[in-house]
Design a protein around this motif. Structure first.
Motif, PDB file in Angstrom:
ATOM      1  N   SER A  37      83.169 -19.884  73.237  1.00  0.00           N
ATOM      2  CA  SER A  37      83.696 -18.821  74.092  1.00  0.00           C
ATOM      3  C   SER A  37      82.563 -18.093  74.813  1.00  0.00           C
ATOM      4  O   SER A  37      81.552 -17.744  74.210  1.00  0.00           O
ATOM      5  CB  SER A  37      84.495 -17.825  73.254  1.00  0.00           C
ATOM      6  N   GLY A  38      82.730 -17.908  76.104  1.00  0.00           N
ATOM      7  CA  GLY A  38      81.721 -17.202  76.894  1.00  0.00           C
ATOM      8  C   GLY A  38      80.544 -18.060  77.317  1.00  0.00           C
ATOM      9  O   GLY A  38      79.668 -17.594  78.064  1.00  0.00           O
ATOM     10  N   THR A  83      85.589 -14.151  77.139  1.00  0.00           N
ATOM     11  CA  THR A  83      84.974 -13.260  76.157  1.00  0.00           C
ATOM     12  C   THR A  83      84.212 -14.077  75.123  1.00  0.00           C
ATOM     13  O   THR A  83      84.690 -15.114  74.659  1.00  0.00           O
ATOM     14  CB  THR A  83      86.057 -12.422  75.442  1.00  0.00           C
ATOM     15  N   SER A  84      83.034 -13.605  74.765  1.00  0.00           N
ATOM     16  CA  SER A  84      82.231 -14.293  73.752  1.00  0.00           C
ATOM     17  C   SER A  84      82.524 -13.716  72.371  1.00  0.00           C
ATOM     18  O   SER A  84      82.545 -12.495  72.189  1.00  0.00           O
ATOM     19  CB  SER A  84      80.741 -14.146  74.059  1.00  0.00           C
TER      20      SER A  84
END
Length: 263
Positions: free
Chosen positions: A58-59, A68-69
């Protein structure tokens, strides 16, 4: 998994803090309680490490830019696989080292009594409560497995809000996962029955080969921090097991009077 999350700040990899965590749906909800207190996202995924992999990416500008991370990230499944975003696979050596780091952080003064794994576990229960957890495996089921799952799906709407053996069912669902990273949807991932006190009954079908299917029945009974947290898990979940067999009609459909393995 939950205890590693609760003590993550003493692990150098997480010195800046966890940004996210995840467990497979059948895995104990103990992790959710820690995530709630730490105010970090906790994802409940289908069984399979690939779902954790997406969250690890993620990210990442190479794979999922603009998302989003959630890293640094911690994840695990009920078959004891635990890992983080350093590798896209379960890592037993990493998990062992994480536990050694937790033990070292609790035993800095050699003049004090040794703090053991048992001590850390009991302290965790006193803070978060205990999720008594057990799995019944019915292996090599030759008949009735598909009928059992189909019957449970039909009963879901009638189960919600129903009180059985003094326990009220909060939700009953055929679990589906909406991946927040690649936006894919994974349906029919198991029957998840959740009670108002946080206890659960989960049914999953695993394998339909020549040797028959395996029905996995997961039982989880939550006891709060001030409750009885020192009982045997096998004994505590027995009433849930009886309730699960009543709801599913497993003995009549499969001809099985007892599980092959209890873990």
């Amino acid at each position: 998994l939950a205890i590693i999350a609760a003590n993550s700040k003493c692990i150098p990899f997480f010195k800046e803090g966890l940004k996210g965590c995840a467990r497979s749906m059948p895995t104990s909800g103990a992790l959710d309680l820690v995530a709630k207190k730490k105010k970090i996202p906790c994802f409940v995924t289908p069984t399979g490490w690939k779902f954790f992999g997406n969250l690890m990416d993620s990210g990442d500008e190479l794979y999922f830019p603009g998302k989003t991370s959630y890293v640094p990230f911690l994840c695990g499944e009920e078959s004891f696989g635990t890992s983080s975003n350093h590798v896209r696979e379960k890592d037993g050596m990493w998990a062992a080292l994480a536990w050694l780091q937790i033990l070292a952080s609790k035993n800095k003064d050699d003049k004090k009594p040794l703090v053991t794994v048992e001590d850390i576990t009991k302290a965790h229960w006193k803070e978060y409560g205990r999720n008594y957890y057990c799995r019944y495996d019915y292996e090599g089921v030759e008949k009735g497995a598909d009928e059992l799952m189909a019957g449970l799906k039909e009963k879901l709407k009638d189960l919600e809000g129903k009180e059985m053996k003094g326990m009220k069912i909060k939700t009953a669902e055929n679990f589906a996962y909406n991946d927040p990273v690649d936006e894919s949807v994974s349906a029919n991932q198991g029957i998840n029955i959740i009670f108002e006190d946080g206890s659960r009954i989960v049914f999953r079908l695993s394998g339909t080969g020549s040797s028959g299917a395996t029905i996995r029945l997961y039982l989880e009974k939550y006891e709060g921090p001030k409750g009885n947290i020192d009982d045997s898990a096998f004994e505590v979940v027995k009433p849930l097991a009886e309730l699960a067999l009543e709801i599913s009609d497993l003995p009549n459909l499969t001809g099985r009077s007892s599980p092959t393995v209890i873990t």
